[in-house]
Scaffold this motif. Structure first.
Motif, short mmCIF file in Angstrom:
data_model
loop_
_atom_site.label_atom_id
_atom_site.label_comp_id
_atom_site.label_asym_id
_atom_site.label_seq_id
_atom_site.Cartn_x
_atom_site.Cartn_y
_atom_site.Cartn_z
N GLY A 6 -4.87 14.41 -4.83
CA GLY A 6 -5.55 13.89 -3.64
C GLY A 6 -6.62 12.87 -4.01
N THR A 7 -7.43 13.20 -5.04
CA THR A 7 -8.48 12.27 -5.46
C THR A 7 -7.89 10.97 -5.99
OG1 THR A 7 -9.89 14.16 -6.04
CG2 THR A 7 -10.48 12.00 -6.95
N THR A 8 -6.82 11.11 -6.80
CA THR A 8 -6.18 9.90 -7.34
C THR A 8 -5.57 9.05 -6.24
OG1 THR A 8 -5.66 11.16 -9.35
CG2 THR A 8 -4.50 9.09 -9.02
N LEU A 9 -4.98 9.72 -5.23
CA LEU A 9 -4.41 8.96 -4.12
C LEU A 9 -5.49 8.21 -3.35
CD1 LEU A 9 -1.66 11.27 -2.57
CD2 LEU A 9 -1.36 9.00 -3.58
N CYS A 13 1.53 11.17 -10.29
CA CYS A 13 0.57 12.28 -10.39
C CYS A 13 1.27 13.63 -10.34
CB CYS A 13 -0.45 12.16 -9.25
SG CYS A 13 -1.65 10.82 -9.44
N CYS A 14 2.23 13.77 -9.44
CA CYS A 14 2.96 15.04 -9.35
C CYS A 14 3.73 15.31 -10.63
CB CYS A 14 3.91 15.01 -8.15
SG CYS A 14 3.09 15.04 -6.54
N SER A 15 4.36 14.29 -11.18
CA SER A 15 5.11 14.47 -12.42
C SER A 15 4.18 14.86 -13.56
CB SER A 15 5.87 13.19 -12.76
OG SER A 15 6.77 12.84 -11.73
N LEU A 16 3.05 14.15 -13.66
CA LEU A 16 2.11 14.46 -14.73
C LEU A 16 1.51 15.85 -14.56
CD1 LEU A 16 0.62 13.43 -17.23
CD2 LEU A 16 -1.11 12.45 -15.72
N ALA A 17 1.16 16.19 -13.31
CA ALA A 17 0.59 17.51 -13.06
C ALA A 17 1.61 18.61 -13.37
CB ALA A 17 0.12 17.61 -11.60
N ALA A 18 2.86 18.40 -12.97
CA ALA A 18 3.89 19.40 -13.25
C ALA A 18 4.10 19.56 -14.75
CB ALA A 18 5.19 19.00 -12.57
N LEU A 19 4.15 18.44 -15.48
CA LEU A 19 4.35 18.51 -16.93
C LEU A 19 3.19 19.23 -17.61
CD1 LEU A 19 5.93 17.71 -19.46
CD2 LEU A 19 4.71 15.52 -19.44
N VAL A 33 -3.48 19.73 -7.12
CA VAL A 33 -3.58 19.20 -5.76
C VAL A 33 -4.84 18.38 -5.59
CG1 VAL A 33 -3.83 19.83 -3.33
CG2 VAL A 33 -2.18 21.04 -4.77
N LEU A 34 -5.96 18.90 -6.12
CA LEU A 34 -7.22 18.16 -6.02
C LEU A 34 -7.15 16.83 -6.78
CD1 LEU A 34 -10.16 18.08 -5.09
CD2 LEU A 34 -10.78 19.32 -7.20
N ALA A 35 -6.57 16.89 -7.98
CA ALA A 35 -6.47 15.66 -8.78
C ALA A 35 -5.55 14.65 -8.10
CB ALA A 35 -5.95 15.98 -10.18
N THR A 85 0.83 -1.21 0.00
CA THR A 85 0.00 0.00 0.00
C THR A 85 0.86 1.26 0.00
OG1 THR A 85 -1.70 -1.20 1.23
CG2 THR A 85 -1.82 1.20 1.23
N TRP A 86 1.90 1.27 0.85
CA TRP A 86 2.79 2.43 0.90
C TRP A 86 3.52 2.60 -0.43
CZ3 TRP A 86 4.35 6.84 2.79
CH2 TRP A 86 5.66 7.26 2.60
N LYS A 87 4.04 1.53 -0.99
CA LYS A 87 4.76 1.64 -2.25
C LYS A 87 3.84 2.12 -3.37
CE LYS A 87 8.19 -1.90 -1.12
NZ LYS A 87 8.75 -3.25 -1.45
N ALA A 88 2.63 1.58 -3.41
CA ALA A 88 1.68 2.01 -4.44
C ALA A 88 1.31 3.48 -4.26
CB ALA A 88 0.43 1.14 -4.40
N ALA A 89 1.12 3.91 -3.01
CA ALA A 89 0.79 5.31 -2.76
C ALA A 89 1.92 6.24 -3.19
CB ALA A 89 0.47 5.51 -1.27
N VAL A 90 3.16 5.86 -2.87
CA VAL A 90 4.30 6.68 -3.29
C VAL A 90 4.40 6.72 -4.81
CG1 VAL A 90 6.82 6.83 -3.26
CG2 VAL A 90 5.59 6.28 -1.16
#
Length: 453
Positions: free
Chosen positions: A158-161, A25-31, A154-156, A14-19
């Motif tokens: 959080g929702t994805t997580l 998500c952060c990489s995609l959002a930043a791109l 941030v919303l995306a 669970t931790w590995k999948a969350a990370v």
């Protein structure tokens, strides 16, 4: 310098999948944020630049016609950026965004006069004509867009997580259930099954977890059938041997006294003992034994076992007379147990110590803990790792490996913990810990020492 070891929970799926989900998500959002920001900024700046250049063209025509310049145009205005002024004085046109009195402004500048030829620097203009376009609204639009991109990212994320954690948790729960069933099977519960609903309905698509669960259930069923077949075979063989052995024992008693008759009787007794052991093991394997619980003092029970071993009791292991164990009662205790089964366990442990160890054999009672120690070569490595195994012994001694197997099985039946160790100083030690009697009165003390029996 060794780095500190991360917490155990960081190794969970669970931790590995969350990370992983968070990083992706952060990489995609930043791109996407960078692409949208650059695209919108370029388009906004281009629109302001075209507007400024159009105003510069209009102001140039007005200036050449000798008419007054509009309010957004001026000759060498004080706020004109130096780089853009230098560009205009070289006879070129250009634009630049800068702050003018704290407000974002798009500047456009060009030569105000016809270029003249200098001696060394080439064509130059005397003054620069510049126009300004308020860029505040465009800058605020870009800032608002950046805030919207950040908030939506941030919303995306959080929702994805949350969705990812829910999906992964469902998978990990099924994996944990499968692991629990596997541990139960390893502990001897062959009726344990995962029973994943996806494996019962062939029309439903099966994922990897369902495949593993189905394979585990199939393996457990196959293992259970094989073990039950072996148990039935062992029990049937032992039962079939009892009748001829009983007749053979009766016939041996009728033989005339002599060395041959003694050998025959000895072998018949050994075969009867082996048959009874096999029957007992088959009952233990079937887990059909019932216990007759009662409250007993542990010291007298251990004393009876030691005395029986000195006399060569046939069910606790025939021992040579004159080789008794030493009994030490450090602290007596009351236990709630099946006395017959407890004596069977202790008797087998003492018999094994005499048969495969070396004197002195010491039986110690310390509260609900009973230890049987000899001073021989110690238990073999396989026994310490995997426990007693039937029909396997080492050291060249006699036996079939059934005594300790029966002791371990009977200890499990009465709820006791039996541990085999090789203590420092040599020898072998078996520690039997029984559940203490909860309502027993406090004992004022047992015998400080012990005597042989």
């Amino acid at each position: 310098m060794r780095l500190p070891r991360p917490p155990a929970w960081t190794a969970t799926l669970t931790w590995k999948a969350a990370v992983f989900i968070a990083v992706m998500c952060c990489s995609l959002a930043a791109l996407l944020g960078v692409l949208v920001h650059v695209s919108v900024t370029d388009r906004t700046v281009d629109d302001s630049r075209e507007k400024a250049l159009a105003r510069l063209t209009e102001a140039s025509r007005t200036y050449e016609a000798g008419e007054p310049l509009p309010r957004f145009a001026a000759i060498d205005p004080p706020g004109l950026p130096a780089a853009l002024r230098a560009l205009a004085l070289r006879g070129e046109h250009g634009t630049m965004v800068s702050d003018d009195e704290g407000r974002p402004t798009m500047w456009a500048a060009g030569p105000a006069d016809s270029p003249r030829t200098g001696r060394a620097e080439g064509p130059v203009a005397v003054r620069a004509l510049a126009v300004r376009v308020d860029h505040t609204q465009s800058a605020e639009t870009i800032e608002a867009l950046d805030r919207a991109i950040l908030g939506s990212s941030v919303l995306a994320i959080g929702t994805t997580l949350l969705v990812g954690a829910f999906a992964v948790t469902r998978v990990t729960r099924r994996l944990h259930a499968t692991a629990r069933v596997a541990r139960r099977i390893s502990a001897g519960d062959l009726d344990a099954r995962v029973d994943d609903p996806r494996t019962k309905d062939p029309s439903r698509p099966q994922d990897e977890v369902a495949t593993v669960s189905g394979a585990l259930d199939t393996m457990a069923s196959s293992l259970q059938r094989k073990l039950q077949s072996e148990q039935r075979f062992t029990a049937d063989v032992a039962h079939e041997l009892r009748t001829p052995l009983t007749g053979l024992s009766a016939a041996a008693e009728l033989l005339p006294e002599g060395r041959p008759s003694e050998l025959v009787r000895d072998r018949v007794r050994a075969m009867r003992s082996l048959t009874e052991d096999l029957l007992e093991i088959s009952r233990l394997d079937a887990r059909s034994e019932t216990v007759d619980l009662a409250v007993h003092r542990l010291g007298p029970v251990a004393e009876r076992v030691v005395r029986a071993s000195a006399g060569g009791h046939p069910r606790t292991g025939a021992l040579p007379a004159g080789a008794p164990a030493e009994l030490r009662i450090v602290r007596d205790a009351e236990v709630e147990t099946d006395r017959r089964r407890l004596e069977r366990v202790l008797g087998n442990l003492v018999a094994n110590a005499h048969r495969h160890g070396a004197p002195p054999v010491v039986v110690t009672v310390d509260g609900p803990l009973v230890t049987v120690r000899d001073h021989g070569p110690g238990y073999p490595a396989y026994l310490l790792e995997a426990g007693p195994q039937r029909f396997r012994t080492e050291g060249g001694g006699k036996g079939h490996g059934l005594g300790l197997t029966i002791a371990a099985g009977q200890a499990r039946v009465i709820g006791a913990e039996l541990v085999f160790t090789n203590p420092p100083g040599g020898g072998a030690e078996a520690r039997l810990r029984l559940p203490a009697y909860r309502h027993a009165a406090e004992d004022g003390g047992g015998e400080a020492g012990g005597g042989g029996a």
